[in-house]
Design a protein around this motif. Structure first.
Motif, PDB file in Angstrom:
ATOM      1  N   GLU A 258       0.807  -1.229   0.000  1.00  0.00           N
ATOM      2  CA  GLU A 258       0.000   0.000   0.000  1.00  0.00           C
ATOM      3  C   GLU A 258       0.832   1.266   0.000  1.00  0.00           C
ATOM      4  O   GLU A 258       0.297   2.366  -0.143  1.00  0.00           O
ATOM      5  N   GLU A 259       2.153   1.106   0.172  1.00  0.00           N
ATOM      6  CA  GLU A 259       3.010   2.289   0.269  1.00  0.00           C
ATOM      7  C   GLU A 259       4.243   2.129  -0.624  1.00  0.00           C
ATOM      8  O   GLU A 259       4.697   1.011  -0.848  1.00  0.00           O
ATOM      9  N   ILE A 260       4.757   3.253  -1.096  1.00  0.00           N
ATOM     10  CA  ILE A 260       6.010   3.209  -1.851  1.00  0.00           C
ATOM     11  C   ILE A 260       7.015   4.193  -1.258  1.00  0.00           C
ATOM     12  O   ILE A 260       6.654   5.132  -0.549  1.00  0.00           O
ATOM     13  N   CYS A 261       8.267   3.973  -1.630  1.00  0.00           N
ATOM     14  CA  CYS A 261       9.361   4.771  -1.079  1.00  0.00           C
ATOM     15  C   CYS A 261       9.500   6.096  -1.812  1.00  0.00           C
ATOM     16  O   CYS A 261       9.433   6.150  -3.036  1.00  0.00           O
ATOM     17  N   VAL A 262       9.748   7.128  -1.020  1.00  0.00           N
ATOM     18  CA  VAL A 262      10.043   8.462  -1.544  1.00  0.00           C
ATOM     19  C   VAL A 262      11.385   8.874  -0.935  1.00  0.00           C
ATOM     20  O   VAL A 262      11.631   8.618   0.248  1.00  0.00           O
ATOM     21  N   PHE A 263      12.240   9.465  -1.761  1.00  0.00           N
ATOM     22  CA  PHE A 263      13.601   9.758  -1.312  1.00  0.00           C
ATOM     23  C   PHE A 263      13.925  11.241  -1.422  1.00  0.00           C
ATOM     24  O   PHE A 263      13.514  11.912  -2.370  1.00  0.00           O
ATOM     25  N   GLU A 264      14.699  11.696  -0.434  1.00  0.00           N
ATOM     26  CA  GLU A 264      15.217  13.054  -0.484  1.00  0.00           C
ATOM     27  C   GLU A 264      16.544  13.062   0.246  1.00  0.00           C
ATOM     28  O   GLU A 264      16.610  12.661   1.397  1.00  0.00           O
ATOM     29  N   ARG A 265      17.598  13.497  -0.467  1.00  0.00           N
ATOM     30  CA  ARG A 265      18.960  13.527   0.107  1.00  0.00           C
ATOM     31  C   ARG A 265      19.281  12.216   0.823  1.00  0.00           C
ATOM     32  O   ARG A 265      19.747  12.201   1.946  1.00  0.00           O
ATOM     33  N   ARG A 266      18.921  11.156   0.194  1.00  0.00           N
ATOM     34  CA  ARG A 266      19.201   9.784   0.622  1.00  0.00           C
ATOM     35  C   ARG A 266      18.492   9.402   1.932  1.00  0.00           C
ATOM     36  O   ARG A 266      18.883   8.450   2.602  1.00  0.00           O
ATOM     37  N   ARG A 267      17.445  10.157   2.242  1.00  0.00           N
ATOM     38  CA  ARG A 267      16.575   9.728   3.343  1.00  0.00           C
ATOM     39  C   ARG A 267      15.280   9.231   2.733  1.00  0.00           C
ATOM     40  O   ARG A 267      14.774   9.806   1.778  1.00  0.00           O
ATOM     41  N   ARG A 268      14.761   8.171   3.331  1.00  0.00           N
ATOM     42  CA  ARG A 268      13.596   7.513   2.738  1.00  0.00           C
ATOM     43  C   ARG A 268      12.383   7.635   3.646  1.00  0.00           C
ATOM     44  O   ARG A 268      12.483   7.513   4.849  1.00  0.00           O
ATOM     45  N   ARG A 269      11.243   7.885   3.007  1.00  0.00           N
ATOM     46  CA  ARG A 269       9.993   7.792   3.759  1.00  0.00           C
ATOM     47  C   ARG A 269       8.991   7.034   2.898  1.00  0.00           C
ATOM     48  O   ARG A 269       9.228   6.811   1.717  1.00  0.00           O
ATOM     49  N   LEU A 270       7.889   6.617   3.515  1.00  0.00           N
ATOM     50  CA  LEU A 270       6.871   5.882   2.763  1.00  0.00           C
ATOM     51  C   LEU A 270       5.662   6.770   2.531  1.00  0.00           C
ATOM     52  O   LEU A 270       5.267   7.528   3.403  1.00  0.00           O
ATOM     53  N   GLU A 271       5.114   6.672   1.335  1.00  0.00           N
ATOM     54  CA  GLU A 271       3.897   7.409   1.009  1.00  0.00           C
ATOM     55  C   GLU A 271       2.871   6.420   0.486  1.00  0.00           C
ATOM     56  O   GLU A 271       3.227   5.372  -0.055  1.00  0.00           O
ATOM     57  N   ARG A 272       1.617   6.786   0.637  1.00  0.00           N
ATOM     58  CA  ARG A 272       0.541   5.930   0.146  1.00  0.00           C
ATOM     59  C   ARG A 272       0.623   5.790  -1.368  1.00  0.00           C
ATOM     60  O   ARG A 272       0.764   6.788  -2.077  1.00  0.00           O
ATOM     61  N   LEU A 273       0.557   4.564  -1.850  1.00  0.00           N
ATOM     62  CA  LEU A 273       0.667   4.288  -3.290  1.00  0.00           C
ATOM     63  C   LEU A 273      -0.640   4.623  -4.006  1.00  0.00           C
ATOM     64  O   LEU A 273      -1.726   4.222  -3.571  1.00  0.00           O
TER      65      LEU A 273
END
Ligand code: ZN
Ligand code: ZN
Length: 277
Positions: A258-273
């Motif tokens: 249900e979630e996919i990875c989002v990246f910023e400056r090599r930090r990862r968070r999950l967002e709803r797909l």
């Protein structure tokens, strides 16, 4: 949210100089295509072997021939756009320290780790075909997934690219006899241990194999191992942005992801797909 992180701003053909493809107009074409497809996060991950700095990692004849552009000029260009800054970097066994310093000295949003080569030969490159001559499928598949496992475990990368690329030729190359899960196993174990995000890529749908990377059984094992997923098209032209995403989204939904990875400056968070439009 939908993402497309594994993008190339130019085709793989020889005559694709940066001055023609790393332009505001070309980026605009990609952004427009992403907007039309409801893709909120777009990033570019140019092949490392197109840059002269890649020769610090490996001196394969194909790389020697391809490495012409400057990596820092690419980073500066992408930072001046709305695109996320990534790179597709091969895992080169034995060059881990050099790879780490090359990657860490630039401010990437994410690094896509790939296995294209087994030794000097490639699984997806006709000029350097691993299947030529010998090509025992049991050996090729075993080596491919063992190398993929090393790639995941190296800790150098955020996303594991096209995780079963070895199948790219489909029926045009021999397939191993046994249950393919046997080969996936060491890679899945390394994915679980390392926490690397597994790329679901629609590129396979454009290749002879005609299916997503990874195969359903491989993806299922990744889900059981509680892996996180990233979503990409591996587009090499604007019209391939978000290519066949409805199939990838459905595939992930069927797996219960249900979630996919989002990246910023090599930090990862999950967002709803899911699509935002
Ligand atoms: Zn690749
Ligand atoms: Zn690629």
């Amino acid at each position: 949210m939908l993402t497309d992180y594994h993008l190339h701003l130019r085709p793989d053909e020889d005559d694709t100089p940066p001055e023609r493809f790393f332009t505001a107009d070309n980026v605009e074409r990609y952004l427009r295509a992403a907007g039309d497809a409801g893709i909120a996060e777009l990033g570019v991950a140019e092949h490392i072997h197109r840059f002269t700095q890649a020769l610090e990692l490996w001196r394969h004849p194909f790389w020697e021939e391809q490495a012409r552009d400057d990596l820092d000029a690419y980073c500066r260009f992408v930072r001046g756009t709305e695109l996320r800054l990534g790179i597709e970097c091969d895992f080169i066994p034995g060059a881990e320290d050099r790879t780490a310093s090359l990657l860490e000295s630039r401010d990437f949003d994410y690094v896509v780790g790939s296995v294209h080569f087994l030794g000097e030969a490639a699984v997806d490159h006709q000029g350097w075909d691993v299947w030529e001559g010998r090509g025992d499928p049991d050996e090729v598949w075993r080596r491919y997934f063992e190398t993929l496992a090393e790639c995941a475990r190296s800790g150098l990368f955020d996303i594991l690219a096209h995780p079963d690329l070895v199948k790219v030729w489909g029926g045009a190359r021999p397939l191993p006899q046994r249950d393919l899960r046997f080969y996936y196993e060491p890679a899945v174990e390394a994915i679980a241990d390392s926490g690397i995000a597994v790329e679901v890529s629609t590129a396979g749908l454009r290749k002879p194999v005609g299916e997503l990377y990874p195969a359903p059984a491989f993806a299922q094992m990744c889900v059981e191992a509680e892996a996180a997923f990233a979503l990409s098209s591996d587009a090499h032209r604007p019209e391939e942005v978000g290519f066949e995403y409805s199939r990838a989204v459905e595939f992930l939904a069927e797996l219960g992801v249900e979630e996919i990875c989002v990246f910023e400056r090599r930090r990862r968070r999950l967002e709803r797909l899911g699509s935002d439009i």
